[in-house]
Every structure is written in C-alpha cells, then in structure tokens.
Design a protein around this motif. Structure first.
Motif, mmCIF file in Angstrom:
data_model
loop_
_atom_site.group_PDB
_atom_site.id
_atom_site.type_symbol
_atom_site.label_atom_id
_atom_site.label_comp_id
_atom_site.label_asym_id
_atom_site.label_seq_id
_atom_site.Cartn_x
_atom_site.Cartn_y
_atom_site.Cartn_z
ATOM 1 N N ASP A 86 0.829 -1.215 0.000
ATOM 2 C CA ASP A 86 0.000 0.000 0.000
ATOM 3 C C ASP A 86 0.858 1.257 0.000
ATOM 4 N N LEU A 87 2.141 1.122 -0.323
ATOM 5 C CA LEU A 87 3.136 2.192 -0.425
ATOM 6 C C LEU A 87 3.493 2.831 0.912
ATOM 7 N N THR A 88 3.199 2.162 2.011
ATOM 8 C CA THR A 88 3.745 2.581 3.295
ATOM 9 C C THR A 88 5.269 2.459 3.236
ATOM 10 N N LEU A 89 5.965 3.530 3.578
ATOM 11 C CA LEU A 89 7.423 3.540 3.503
ATOM 12 C C LEU A 89 8.015 2.877 4.743
ATOM 13 N N LEU A 90 8.833 1.842 4.529
ATOM 14 C CA LEU A 90 9.457 1.121 5.631
ATOM 15 C C LEU A 90 10.890 1.568 5.884
ATOM 16 N N ALA A 91 11.626 1.852 4.829
ATOM 17 C CA ALA A 91 13.022 2.276 4.971
ATOM 18 C C ALA A 91 13.431 3.031 3.715
ATOM 19 N N GLN A 92 14.349 3.983 3.889
ATOM 20 C CA GLN A 92 14.778 4.795 2.753
ATOM 21 C C GLN A 92 16.187 5.306 2.999
ATOM 22 N N HIS A 93 16.944 5.429 1.921
ATOM 23 C CA HIS A 93 18.290 6.009 2.005
ATOM 24 C C HIS A 93 18.547 6.822 0.746
ATOM 25 N N SER A 94 19.141 8.019 0.926
ATOM 26 C CA SER A 94 19.506 8.881 -0.198
ATOM 27 C C SER A 94 20.972 9.270 -0.086
ATOM 28 N N GLU A 95 21.635 9.400 -1.232
ATOM 29 C CA GLU A 95 23.020 9.850 -1.241
ATOM 30 C C GLU A 95 23.329 10.492 -2.582
ATOM 31 N N ASP A 96 24.446 11.218 -2.625
ATOM 32 C CA ASP A 96 24.856 11.898 -3.850
ATOM 33 C C ASP A 96 25.563 10.930 -4.791
ATOM 34 N N ILE A 97 25.271 11.072 -6.078
ATOM 35 C CA ILE A 97 25.995 10.365 -7.132
ATOM 36 C C ILE A 97 26.157 11.348 -8.293
ATOM 37 N N ASP A 98 26.778 10.917 -9.383
ATOM 38 C CA ASP A 98 26.841 11.723 -10.600
ATOM 39 C C ASP A 98 26.834 10.767 -11.790
ATOM 40 N N VAL A 99 25.683 10.610 -12.405
ATOM 41 C CA VAL A 99 25.558 9.643 -13.497
ATOM 42 C C VAL A 99 26.313 10.092 -14.738
ATOM 43 N N ARG A 100 26.726 11.367 -14.785
ATOM 44 C CA ARG A 100 27.502 11.839 -15.928
ATOM 45 C C ARG A 100 28.930 11.315 -15.874
ATOM 46 N N ARG A 101 29.391 10.969 -14.678
ATOM 47 C CA ARG A 101 30.761 10.480 -14.515
ATOM 48 C C ARG A 101 30.817 9.006 -14.140
ATOM 49 N N GLN A 102 29.758 8.512 -13.513
ATOM 50 C CA GLN A 102 29.726 7.119 -13.082
ATOM 51 C C GLN A 102 28.848 6.310 -14.028
ATOM 52 N N GLY A 103 29.351 5.191 -14.492
ATOM 53 C CA GLY A 103 28.608 4.364 -15.426
ATOM 54 C C GLY A 103 27.527 3.553 -14.744
ATOM 55 N N PRO A 104 26.730 2.824 -15.536
ATOM 56 C CA PRO A 104 25.617 2.060 -14.959
ATOM 57 C C PRO A 104 26.075 0.974 -13.997
ATOM 58 N N GLY A 105 27.211 0.361 -14.269
ATOM 59 C CA GLY A 105 27.685 -0.697 -13.378
ATOM 60 C C GLY A 105 27.947 -0.198 -11.978
ATOM 61 N N VAL A 106 28.587 0.965 -11.863
ATOM 62 C CA VAL A 106 28.916 1.539 -10.552
ATOM 63 C C VAL A 106 27.655 1.961 -9.816
ATOM 64 N N VAL A 107 26.779 2.709 -10.505
ATOM 65 C CA VAL A 107 25.572 3.234 -9.857
ATOM 66 C C VAL A 107 24.629 2.102 -9.461
ATOM 67 N N LEU A 108 24.418 1.156 -10.351
ATOM 68 C CA LEU A 108 23.474 0.073 -10.050
ATOM 69 C C LEU A 108 24.032 -0.893 -9.006
ATOM 70 N N ALA A 109 25.356 -1.054 -8.975
ATOM 71 C CA ALA A 109 25.938 -1.879 -7.918
ATOM 72 C C ALA A 109 25.693 -1.242 -6.557
ATOM 73 N N ARG A 110 25.810 0.069 -6.488
ATOM 74 C CA ARG A 110 25.525 0.766 -5.233
ATOM 75 C C ARG A 110 24.038 0.672 -4.901
ATOM 76 N N ALA A 111 23.179 0.832 -5.891
ATOM 77 C CA ALA A 111 21.735 0.701 -5.652
ATOM 78 C C ALA A 111 21.402 -0.699 -5.151
ATOM 79 N N ALA A 112 22.009 -1.726 -5.749
ATOM 80 C CA ALA A 112 21.746 -3.106 -5.335
ATOM 81 C C ALA A 112 22.205 -3.344 -3.900
ATOM 82 N N ALA A 113 23.361 -2.767 -3.539
ATOM 83 C CA ALA A 113 23.851 -2.908 -2.165
ATOM 84 C C ALA A 113 22.899 -2.254 -1.174
ATOM 85 N N LEU A 114 22.389 -1.078 -1.539
ATOM 86 C CA LEU A 114 21.441 -0.390 -0.659
ATOM 87 C C LEU A 114 20.131 -1.169 -0.545
ATOM 88 N N MET A 115 19.693 -1.777 -1.628
ATOM 89 C CA MET A 115 18.481 -2.589 -1.579
ATOM 90 C C MET A 115 18.637 -3.735 -0.582
#
Length: 390
Positions: A86-115
């Motif tokens: 029902d979209l009740t938020l259980l946990a959340q984390h935000s941080e700075d990145i820069d997709v112009r300098r970091q490729g998909p492998g780096v960004v998505l690996a970090r996203a997967a770790a946070l998940m």
C-alpha cells in the motif's frame, strides 16, 4: 484483479467506495472483497468516521503480500526505498551520485547494495519482493526497460537494468523516466482524481511527466515530456544536446548557479560573494537563501529563470490544456519567488481558456515523489503482468 487494482489506487477506501468505480453492485463488491480477505490479499485497516450509520471498514492491500523496492536515480542523487504493497514507507536512504561520470555498473551496484541493506533493516528477504520500480533521468523504452540515447548519461544507452538486477531477485523490474515516476506518484496520491496534469522536474535538467486521461503518457518511443530542449532563445547558449537556447541550458539548476557565480564575481551580490568565498562554489540553494534575505541580484536571477520556464510551459499549457502544473526537483528549495515568476509567465503567455482553471504549484510529494512513484510503478505493473504472487 480489478478489485485489487482499485484498492491500490484508492487507499483508505471502503467496500462501498470500491463498488462505484468498478461498476459492481454493493452485494457483488462485498462478496468479492470477502473472498480476497479470506485469501489474504486484502485486509481491513480500521474503521472510517461514521456517516450516520455503522462505520465502514477501511481496506488496503494485505501487508503480508510482500515488499516493493523503489529506486530513484537522478543526475546527482540516488534514493532507494522499501515499501509495503500500500506504499507505506518502511526504509529509505539517499546519497549523492553523478551519473555523468559514473557508469551504470557503478551506480546500479551501489543501488543493489542499498536494496540489500534496507531489506535487512526491515527484516525482509529477496524472495518477499513483489516488484521493483526504477526511475532514471532520460528517455526510456518502457517495454524493454532500457534508456535510449540519454543526453546526460550516454554510457547508459541500451544498458539492461533488468538483467543487472535479475540475479538477485525473481521479482519483475520496471524502468521508467524519473519524471514519469513523479507524475505516477502524484497520480497515486490523488487517487486518480485528476485525469490531466503535468509534473515538471527542474534540477540539473528539466523534464516533464504527462498524465493524460488518468495514465502516464510516454509517447511513441518513450521520449514524451522532454521539454527541457524546447528553445526559449534561438541566440542563446549552446545546450549539451547541440542546439541553442534550450530552456534547460538557460534556466535549470546549473544555469542558475552560473548566473549567481557571475553576479558574485562582478560584485553585484555581497551575499552570494560571501557564500562563494566561504565554500569556493555556489548551489541553487544559496541563490534561494540570498533571495529570501532580500538580495536584489538573487531575486533577478530567480525571476529570469522562472520567466523562461514559464515561457516554455505556456506552450505546453496551450497544447495540452492540463488542469495542474506541479513543479518538483531541486528548484523547489529556492523559495516562492521562482514559483511566482513561473506563474506570471504562464498566465501572461497562455491562452485565456487554457488558464481559466489552471493551478501552478510545487508538487505536494516533494522529494518523496520519485520513490513513491517507483513503488506505484512496481505495484501497479506487477498486478498487471503477474498478479500478486512473489
């Protein structure tokens, strides 16, 4: 499935309230809901205020169905969240990145770790995940789940985000433009009560999510709403897309910072000059702070940027005739002067009939719009393609 979908889009509804939009009789809706409760797909979540008779029970998707993962990737930020059905938020984390300098492998690996980290924090497991929604700042082929020639992140072109996450989760992965997710989040918040509106994200770039007849409109190839490259000055600066005078190049966050830095260095703003000397660089938030302090140069910059955005939006309003224009992104932190300038320009340049009932305001979900929209995408699309089995 129609009842479950209706319950998702109308959080807090009763049996009677669900019957109307579905075209069911009260008795049929009651029987269907009873069956879904018995199956553990719906649950009662407390009584509603009495309207003169027996208080109605509030319904929602059963919390035991599983979990949703929402990933909101911006040009300079990454937000990951775990949500209930029902979209009740259980946990959340935000941080700075820069997709112009970091490729998909780096960004998505970090996203997967946070998940993984957030799931563990919620005592959840990968097999409990029903669906995953991912927002990215560029045009998306929605069926393929891939970015297509994204101007700000060329290394991501045709990269399969679904395949990257497939090893960790059996759940389906849905990918969409980040502003489309903001629009989807607002559509869920509004319980689909507004069928035609737009959400405009103004940050590093400028994009637009379009809700038409109660659904997000993506266009023929997924690039609908790329309004940042509408020209507002054919003699203006060259944009990264190769054209001149795009509103994104002249009024988005980097343009505001550039104008503020020039004003500080030229001695036009003691407030901005002090902030620049202290930190070595400026941010759009500094311009907002200076404006709230009465700084004339900061006020001029925000009014100029707002005027250009309003000029672009007037063309969109005349073409699409939305009921609401909701502004989101980092620009919302600069204060009310920017919004006032946008409104003035839109109302001045749009046709009278287009603005008769038009409302221009900051998006109510604010910074949460992206992850709420990612959760809404994950749940609604999972219901559509798979049902509710994790």
């Amino acid at each position: 499935m129609r009842v479950l979908d209706a319950a998702f889009w109308s959080p807090g509804s009763s049996r009677h309230a669900l019957a109307g939009p579905l075209g069911f009789s009260a008795s049929k809706a009651k029987a269907l809901v009873a069956g879904l409760i018995d199956q553990g797909l719906l649950e009662e979540a407390g009584t509603q205020p009495s309207q003169g008779g027996r208080p109605a029970e509030t319904l929602r998707l059963h919390h035991g169905l599983g979990l949703l993962l929402g990933v909101d990737i911006g040009v300079t930020s990454l937000t990951v969240a775990v949500l209930r059905p029902d979209l009740t938020l259980l946990a959340q984390h935000s941080e700075d990145i820069d997709v112009r300098r970091q490729g998909p492998g780096v960004v998505l690996a970090r996203a997967a770790a946070l998940m993984r980290e957030l799931l563990a924090r919620c005592k959840g497991r990968a097999e409990q995940v029903l669906g995953i929604g991912v927002g990215v700042p560029g045009p998306v082929n929605f069926e393929a789940g891939q970015l297509v020639s994204p101007p700000l992140m060329p290394d991501w072109d045709r990269f399969s985000i679904r395949d990257f996450l497939r090893d960790d989760y059996r759940a389906p992965v849905f990918v969409d433009n980040d502003v489309n997710l903001m629009a989807l989040g607002e559509l869920w918040r509004l319980q689909r009560a507004l069928p035609n509106f737009i959400v405009v994200k103004i940050g590093t770039g400028i994009g637009c999510g379009i809700v038409c007849h109660g659904s997000v409109y993506r266009g023929a190839t997924g690039s609908a709403g790329d309004v940042g490259h509408i020209s507002v000055d054919h003699e203006g600066p060259r944009c990264h897309c190769g054209n001149r005078g795009c509103v994104e190049a002249m009024a988005a966050g980097p343009a505001i910072v550039r104008m503020a830095t020039e004003a500080a260095e030229a001695g036009e703003s003691p407030v901005l000059a002090a902030a620049l000397a202290e930190r070595g660089s400026l941010a759009a938030e500094d311009v907002g702070s200076a404006s709230r302090a009465g700084d004339a140069a900061a006020n001029r910059i925000l009014q100029h940027a707002g005027h250009l955005v309003g000029q672009m939006l007037a063309a969109v309003v005349n073409f699409f005739n939305p009921s609401h224009v909701l502004l989101g992104g980092g620009i919302t932190q600069v204060g009310p002067l920017f919004l006032a300038a946008v409104r003035q320009s839109v109302y001045q340049r749009s046709l009278a009939l287009s603005t008769r009932q038009l409302e221009v305001q900051y998006a109510p979900l604010g910074a949460q719009g992206g992850v709420v929209g990612a959760g809404a995408l994950a749940m609604s699309e999972t219901l559509r393609v798979r049902g509710v089995a994790p």
